[in-house]
Design a protein around this motif. Structure first.
Motif, PDB file in Angstrom:
ATOM      1  N   GLN A   1       0.876  -1.176   0.065  1.00  0.00           N
ATOM      2  CA  GLN A   1       0.089   0.120   0.100  1.00  0.00           C
ATOM      3  C   GLN A   1       0.861   1.285   0.008  1.00  0.00           C
TER       4      GLN A   1
ATOM      5  N   THR B   1      -2.429   2.779   4.544  1.00  0.00           N
ATOM      6  CA  THR B   1      -3.750   2.360   4.111  1.00  0.00           C
ATOM      7  C   THR B   1      -3.729   3.219   2.847  1.00  0.00           C
TER       8      THR B   1
ATOM      9  N   LYS C   1      -6.905   4.516   0.048  1.00  0.00           N
ATOM     10  CA  LYS C   1      -8.125   4.555  -0.569  1.00  0.00           C
ATOM     11  C   LYS C   1      -8.174   5.414  -2.078  1.00  0.00           C
ATOM     12  N   GLU C   2      -8.813   4.747  -3.066  1.00  0.00           N
ATOM     13  CA  GLU C   2      -9.005   5.388  -4.409  1.00  0.00           C
ATOM     14  C   GLU C   2     -10.335   6.066  -4.551  1.00  0.00           C
ATOM     15  N   VAL C   3     -10.368   7.083  -4.763  1.00  0.00           N
ATOM     16  CA  VAL C   3     -11.776   7.881  -4.867  1.00  0.00           C
ATOM     17  C   VAL C   3     -12.087   8.343  -6.018  1.00  0.00           C
TER      18      VAL C   3
ATOM     19  N   ARG D   1      -6.118   8.672  -1.398  1.00  0.00           N
ATOM     20  CA  ARG D   1      -5.523   9.103  -0.239  1.00  0.00           C
ATOM     21  C   ARG D   1      -5.159   8.250   0.639  1.00  0.00           C
TER      22      ARG D   1
ATOM     23  N   GLU E   1      -2.481  13.104  -0.228  1.00  0.00           N
ATOM     24  CA  GLU E   1      -3.439  13.120  -1.268  1.00  0.00           C
ATOM     25  C   GLU E   1      -2.975  13.318  -2.600  1.00  0.00           C
TER      26      GLU E   1
END
Length: 234
Positions: free
Chosen positions: A33, A55, A57-59, A78, A89
């Motif tokens: 990650q 961690t 996170k794909e937005v 993020r 970010e």
């Protein structure tokens, strides 16, 4: 391993605040990650990154038909650190390439000329410490750790040899502990110390000399060549 070539910007917040304006860059997302941002030119190091443990996170941002002045990003990554409040970010405006590769298990870097190699060659060529020297053993055990090489010089005296690639004061201190302990053994005493390395700092040399230790510079290429059967005539 996921490699993305894209126009992107980035903001890092937390213990250090930093930002990157929009430009074409390479994003590397590893299996753990971690996310690293690279540019075409400049340092081999990433411009910014978030290392594991973290961690990601794909937005995909939602477009608003009423907002036409600002270009809506294609996606946002993020990345949050697990052991702090740090956050990276990355806003991606346009993706040119997005590929994923399975690299499998890496065997790791194999280094040539490390301390173990120096120890091996010096043990094979023990007369480099002086004519008539004989090897007792490598990794000679003591209560405070193994001595790299224990030998007997041409005069029959035991020699404790500490080997480093780059010899500093810490190595001399380590040798001091070994010699002090070994000299308590009546079967070995007197034991003298020898500090052997490819390079020795001036401070380490002064300290070694002050403590009665000999210093030996090791030429790894010469030692390796002397032990290479392909270079022998007979």
């Amino acid at each position: 391993m996921r490699i993305i070539v894209a126009d992107c910007s980035a903001v890092y917040s937390g213990r250090l605040n930093a930002s990157l304006p929009v430009a074409k860059r390479v994003l590397m997302i590893k299996a753990d990650q971690s996310l690293l941002i690279f540019s075409e030119l400049g340092s081999y190091k990433p411009l910014n990154w978030m290392a594991a443990p973290c961690t990601i996170k794909e937005v995909i941002p939602e477009s608003n038909a009423e907002e036409t002045e600002e270009e809506v990003p294609e996606k946002v990554f993020r990345v949050a650190a697990q052991k702090s409040t740090d956050m990276l970010e990355v806003t991606v405006q346009h993706v040119y390439s997005d590929e994923t590769y399975d690299l499998g298990e890496d065997p790791g870097l194999v280094k040539d000329g490390v301390e173990d190699h120096l120890q091996y060659y010096l043990a094979q060529q023990i007369e480099r410490i002086g004519k008539g020297a004989k090897l007792v053993r490598r990794e000679y055990p003591t209560a405070v750790g193994p001595v790299d090489i224990m030998a007997i010089d041409g005069n029959g005296q035991h020699v404790a040899i500490e080997i480093k690639r780059h010899g500093g004061i810490d190595g001399v201190e380590q040798l001091t502990r070994y010699v002090k302990l070994l000299n308590k053994d009546p079967l070995l005493a007197p034991v003298r110390g020898m500090f052997a390395a490819q390079t020795i700092t001036p401070q380490a040399r002064v300290l070694a000399t002050e403590r009665g230790f000999d210093c030996l510079i090791l030429d790894y290429e010469d030692m390796k060549g002397a032990d290479d059967d392909s270079l022998r005539l007979f």
